[in-house]
Design a protein around this motif. Structure first.
Motif, PDB file in Angstrom:
ATOM      1  N   ASN A 106      69.787  70.643  66.124  1.00  0.00           N
ATOM      2  CA  ASN A 106      70.951  71.422  66.506  1.00  0.00           C
ATOM      3  C   ASN A 106      70.847  71.799  67.968  1.00  0.00           C
ATOM      4  OD1 ASN A 106      73.091  73.071  66.674  1.00  0.00           O
ATOM      5  ND2 ASN A 106      72.581  74.255  64.844  1.00  0.00           N
ATOM      6  N   ASN A 107      71.885  71.491  68.698  1.00  0.00           N
ATOM      7  CA  ASN A 107      71.825  71.707  70.126  1.00  0.00           C
ATOM      8  C   ASN A 107      72.642  72.901  70.592  1.00  0.00           C
ATOM      9  OD1 ASN A 107      70.382  70.590  72.113  1.00  0.00           O
ATOM     10  ND2 ASN A 107      71.935  69.141  72.774  1.00  0.00           N
ATOM     11  N   LEU A 108      73.240  73.617  69.649  1.00  0.00           N
ATOM     12  CA  LEU A 108      74.082  74.746  70.046  1.00  0.00           C
ATOM     13  C   LEU A 108      73.194  75.957  70.307  1.00  0.00           C
ATOM     14  CD1 LEU A 108      76.972  74.430  67.453  1.00  0.00           C
ATOM     15  CD2 LEU A 108      76.891  73.579  69.791  1.00  0.00           C
ATOM     16  N   PRO A 109      73.624  76.827  71.212  1.00  0.00           N
ATOM     17  CA  PRO A 109      72.865  78.047  71.438  1.00  0.00           C
ATOM     18  C   PRO A 109      72.749  78.815  70.125  1.00  0.00           C
ATOM     19  CG  PRO A 109      74.742  77.878  72.949  1.00  0.00           C
ATOM     20  CD  PRO A 109      74.862  76.745  71.989  1.00  0.00           C
ATOM     21  N   CYS A 110      71.617  79.450  69.906  1.00  0.00           N
ATOM     22  CA  CYS A 110      71.391  80.170  68.648  1.00  0.00           C
ATOM     23  C   CYS A 110      72.461  81.221  68.400  1.00  0.00           C
ATOM     24  CB  CYS A 110      70.037  80.855  68.671  1.00  0.00           C
ATOM     25  SG  CYS A 110      68.784  79.811  67.996  1.00  0.00           S
ATOM     26  N   ALA A 111      72.906  81.308  67.166  1.00  0.00           N
ATOM     27  CA  ALA A 111      73.878  82.342  66.816  1.00  0.00           C
ATOM     28  C   ALA A 111      73.160  83.409  66.024  1.00  0.00           C
ATOM     29  CB  ALA A 111      74.991  81.741  65.981  1.00  0.00           C
ATOM     30  N   GLU A 112      73.720  84.576  66.014  1.00  0.00           N
ATOM     31  CA  GLU A 112      73.145  85.615  65.183  1.00  0.00           C
ATOM     32  C   GLU A 112      73.966  85.737  63.921  1.00  0.00           C
ATOM     33  OE1 GLU A 112      72.587  89.265  67.238  1.00  0.00           O
ATOM     34  OE2 GLU A 112      71.409  88.279  68.800  1.00  0.00           O
ATOM     35  N   LYS A 114      75.092  85.562  59.847  1.00  0.00           N
ATOM     36  CA  LYS A 114      74.965  84.924  58.553  1.00  0.00           C
ATOM     37  C   LYS A 114      75.182  83.426  58.540  1.00  0.00           C
ATOM     38  CE  LYS A 114      78.682  85.593  56.048  1.00  0.00           C
ATOM     39  NZ  LYS A 114      79.944  86.027  55.461  1.00  0.00           N
ATOM     40  N   TYR A 115      75.542  82.828  59.679  1.00  0.00           N
ATOM     41  CA  TYR A 115      75.881  81.418  59.619  1.00  0.00           C
ATOM     42  C   TYR A 115      74.746  80.506  60.058  1.00  0.00           C
ATOM     43  CZ  TYR A 115      80.552  83.159  58.906  1.00  0.00           C
ATOM     44  OH  TYR A 115      81.645  83.787  58.405  1.00  0.00           O
ATOM     45  N   ARG A 118      72.352  77.502  55.345  1.00  0.00           N
ATOM     46  CA  ARG A 118      72.888  77.724  54.010  1.00  0.00           C
ATOM     47  C   ARG A 118      72.100  78.797  53.285  1.00  0.00           C
ATOM     48  NH1 ARG A 118      73.999  72.340  50.832  1.00  0.00           N
ATOM     49  NH2 ARG A 118      71.867  71.875  51.306  1.00  0.00           N
TER      50      ARG A 118
ATOM     51  N   ASP B   7      81.741  74.449  72.211  1.00  0.00           N
ATOM     52  CA  ASP B   7      80.654  74.729  71.268  1.00  0.00           C
ATOM     53  C   ASP B   7      81.169  75.475  70.044  1.00  0.00           C
ATOM     54  OD1 ASP B   7      78.729  73.397  72.612  1.00  0.00           O
ATOM     55  OD2 ASP B   7      77.746  75.165  73.476  1.00  0.00           O
ATOM     56  N   ARG B  11      80.303  74.359  66.384  1.00  0.00           N
ATOM     57  CA  ARG B  11      79.628  75.283  65.469  1.00  0.00           C
ATOM     58  C   ARG B  11      80.407  75.382  64.155  1.00  0.00           C
ATOM     59  NH1 ARG B  11      75.845  78.810  66.928  1.00  0.00           N
ATOM     60  NH2 ARG B  11      76.391  78.715  69.116  1.00  0.00           N
ATOM     61  N   GLN B  14      79.854  72.262  62.156  1.00  0.00           N
ATOM     62  CA  GLN B  14      78.503  72.236  61.558  1.00  0.00           C
ATOM     63  C   GLN B  14      78.432  73.089  60.297  1.00  0.00           C
ATOM     64  OE1 GLN B  14      75.275  73.346  64.127  1.00  0.00           O
ATOM     65  NE2 GLN B  14      75.458  71.547  65.426  1.00  0.00           N
ATOM     66  N   VAL B  15      78.981  74.302  60.396  1.00  0.00           N
ATOM     67  CA  VAL B  15      78.898  75.200  59.240  1.00  0.00           C
ATOM     68  C   VAL B  15      79.743  74.654  58.087  1.00  0.00           C
ATOM     69  CG1 VAL B  15      79.321  77.536  58.367  1.00  0.00           C
ATOM     70  CG2 VAL B  15      78.413  77.216  60.666  1.00  0.00           C
ATOM     71  N   SER B  18      77.819  71.952  56.424  1.00  0.00           N
ATOM     72  CA  SER B  18      76.669  72.356  55.609  1.00  0.00           C
ATOM     73  C   SER B  18      77.117  73.155  54.386  1.00  0.00           C
ATOM     74  CB  SER B  18      75.611  73.078  56.444  1.00  0.00           C
ATOM     75  OG  SER B  18      75.900  74.438  56.529  1.00  0.00           O
ATOM     76  N   ASN B  19      78.287  73.786  54.464  1.00  0.00           N
ATOM     77  CA  ASN B  19      78.813  74.472  53.283  1.00  0.00           C
ATOM     78  C   ASN B  19      79.307  73.505  52.209  1.00  0.00           C
ATOM     79  OD1 ASN B  19      78.441  76.933  54.455  1.00  0.00           O
ATOM     80  ND2 ASN B  19      80.604  77.342  54.848  1.00  0.00           N
ATOM     81  N   HIS B  33      84.012  84.175  64.226  1.00  0.00           N
ATOM     82  CA  HIS B  33      82.590  84.223  64.571  1.00  0.00           C
ATOM     83  C   HIS B  33      82.241  83.183  65.637  1.00  0.00           C
ATOM     84  CE1 HIS B  33      78.182  83.988  63.996  1.00  0.00           C
ATOM     85  NE2 HIS B  33      78.362  82.686  63.926  1.00  0.00           N
ATOM     86  N   THR B  37      80.934  83.964  69.324  1.00  0.00           N
ATOM     87  CA  THR B  37      79.586  83.540  69.704  1.00  0.00           C
ATOM     88  C   THR B  37      79.609  82.691  70.966  1.00  0.00           C
ATOM     89  OG1 THR B  37      78.975  83.507  67.379  1.00  0.00           O
ATOM     90  CG2 THR B  37      77.494  82.399  68.882  1.00  0.00           C
TER      91      THR B  37
END
Lengths: 238, 256
Positions: A106-112, A114-115, A118, B7, B11, B14-15, B18-19, B33, B37
């Protein structure tokens, strides 16, 4: 645009330059449409295979997708890598240049919040981060006995079924290793055989040592600079 | 040239992937979100535009974020689907041949059933008839569990139906491969797996569509033939009370 910048470095180091089957005139031999068709197929193939985070072998890409387009291999893989980057924010990385295995990171900046991953994965990732932190704080390599002693403190025992992790030994020594988060190597001339645990290539690419150090510092109520060698390593690999 | 992806779009995608499947209100929260972000422009009513930007970039890859309605509660859901007419073999996971065959046969049972459900007993009985390789009942049970976890099937009281994810992904495939059997809902005109069927003219309707349609009507009557609608009052669960049986007269070979 930011993704342009990032995708530039791509294709140089990770890709298989100097392949023995690389033929420079490949584009003349295949129509662009045919190559693009293979690129989309490869992107889908990689996305499906990546779901389990198991490294993908070049041989499997050739056998299942690229097939008779072997001569255009480098071009197809490079383009698939570019698409994964631009559309999905994933980077295709060759982690073993001898055996030609790839992973997507994963190349996206880290998110904070719940996402991050899984739900089912969250607990496992929590355990993994604890293990990786332990290894990092102990100087990037620990013996198996030290790791299990440490996990013992958290009431995680290798021989017993854990209500969340199930077979913990299997999770740590097989699943995390297969996913390339951990690397376990036998220590020579030990009897009984001992092993050392280190960060695997996926961990090196996906997990920020700075975040790990900051988290440990917060738990211990100290400043990250307290651990000077970890601090300089975290700053350097950032 | 289509709008650039940011991005935030990546993002979101991606979510969503994966869901497997994402409920509408969950998708709206995720939209917010992602925009926050990655610090891109956010407007709460622009989810459709946001998704169509992603779709314009997915199109060359024969993929798409598609919206579908749950047959259980009528709510919108989103899933990333394969556009090239999805065959069972292309389901976004690497199942073995044997597992795929079991899935195909389960799908037959469900689609050929009257109410869109197949009992676990009937499915497990298929396990030793597989052509690829016979499967033990225990194994088949495990595989069914995985199908449920991966959101291809959903289970209620030991009865299985197609999950909304599966319907979103395979609607076209099912409509063309089960042409004479697959029902379309008389209200919303999309594929209806779980449906109520008119006893006199045979049209089908989704439960949520039935509920909506009969709301405020003195007497439920079929929208096509105007006969009295004999099915249970909408809103009251029909499952459990009704034993399930396969539709008569339908002897159809494998869809393959």
């Amino acid at each position: 645009m930011s993704q342009r910048k990032r995708s530039k470095g791509f294709g140089s180091s990770q890709m298989t330059d100097g392949e023995d089957d690389f033929i420079p005139t490949q584009t003349e031999r295949r129509s662009q449409d045919q190559v693009n068709q293979k690129v989309s197929e490869l992107v889908q193939f990689l996305l499906v295979k990546d779901q389990k985070k198991i490294p993908i072998k070049r041989a499997d890409m050739l056998k299942n997708v690229i097939r008779e387009y072997r001569d255009a291999y480098s071009e197809i893989v490079n383009k698939a890598g570019k698409t994964l980057q631009e559309v999905f924010g994933l980077q295709l990385v060759e982690i073993d240049s001898k055996r030609h295995t790839y992973i997507l990171i994963n190349n996206l900046p880290c998110a904070e919040g719940k996402y991050l991953c899984r739900d089912e994965e969250k607990e496992k990732m929590g355990l993994l981060l604890i293990i990786l932190s332990f290894i990092f704080m102990k100087g990037n390599s620990v013996k198996d006995s030290a790791l299990w002693e440490f996990l013992h403190l958290l009431r995680v025992y290798p021989g017993r079924q854990h209500q969340v992790f199930g077979d913990v030994r299997k999770l740590v020594t097989e699943e995390f290793v297969r996913q390339k988060y951990l690397e376990i190597t036998p220590i020579p001339l030990t009897d009984p055989q001992e092993f050392k645990y280190q960060w695997g290539p996926r961990a090196e690419k996906e997990i920020s040592k700075k975040d790990v150090l900051n988290a440990v510092a917060k738990i211990q109520g100290k400043d990250p600079t307290f651990w000077s060698s970890q601090y300089s390593e975290a700053e350097a690999t950032r | 040239m289509a709008a650039q992806m940011t991005d935030a779009h990546r993002r979101f995608l991606q979510v969503l992937m994966s869901n497997g499947i994402t409920e509408g209100s969950e998708a709206r929260k995720l939209h917010q979100h992602c925009c926050e972000t990655d610090k891109v422009y956010y407007a709460h009513d622009k989810l459709d535009d946001f998704i169509s930007t992603i779709n314009s970039h997915l199109q060359p890859l024969f993929m798409q974020i598609r919206k579908g309605i749950s047959e259980d509660d009528g709510r919108a859901h989103y899933a990333v689907v394969n556009l090239a007419e999805t065959e069972v073999t292309k389901m976004a996971s690497d199942y073995t041949e044997m597992e795929l065959e079991l899935f195909r046969k389960t799908m037959d049972l469900i689609i050929l059933s009257e109410n869109g459900f197949a009992s676990s007993t009937d499915i497990l009985n298929l396990a030793d008839q597989l052509k690829t390789k016979k499967m033990k009942k225990k194994e088949a049970e495990q595989v069914l569990k995985v199908f449920v976890e991966d959101k291809w099937l959903s289970e209620k009281n030991g009865e299985y139906t197609l999950h909304t994810r599966c319907i979103i992904e395979m609607e076209q495939y099912i409509l063309s491969n089960y042409q004479d059997v697959a029902r379309k809902c008389n209200i919303c005109h999309s594929l209806a797996i779980q449906s109520q069927v008119c006893e006199s003219c045979g049209i089908g309707m989704h439960l949520p569509c039935v509920r909506k349609y009969f709301r405020g009507q003195a007497e439920p009557r079929c929208p096509k033939c105007n006969e009295f609608w004999y099915c249970d009052t909408p809103g009251v669960s029909r499952m459990g009370s009704q034993t399930h049986h396969r539709a008569p007269l339908l002897v159809v070979d494998d869809a393959s």
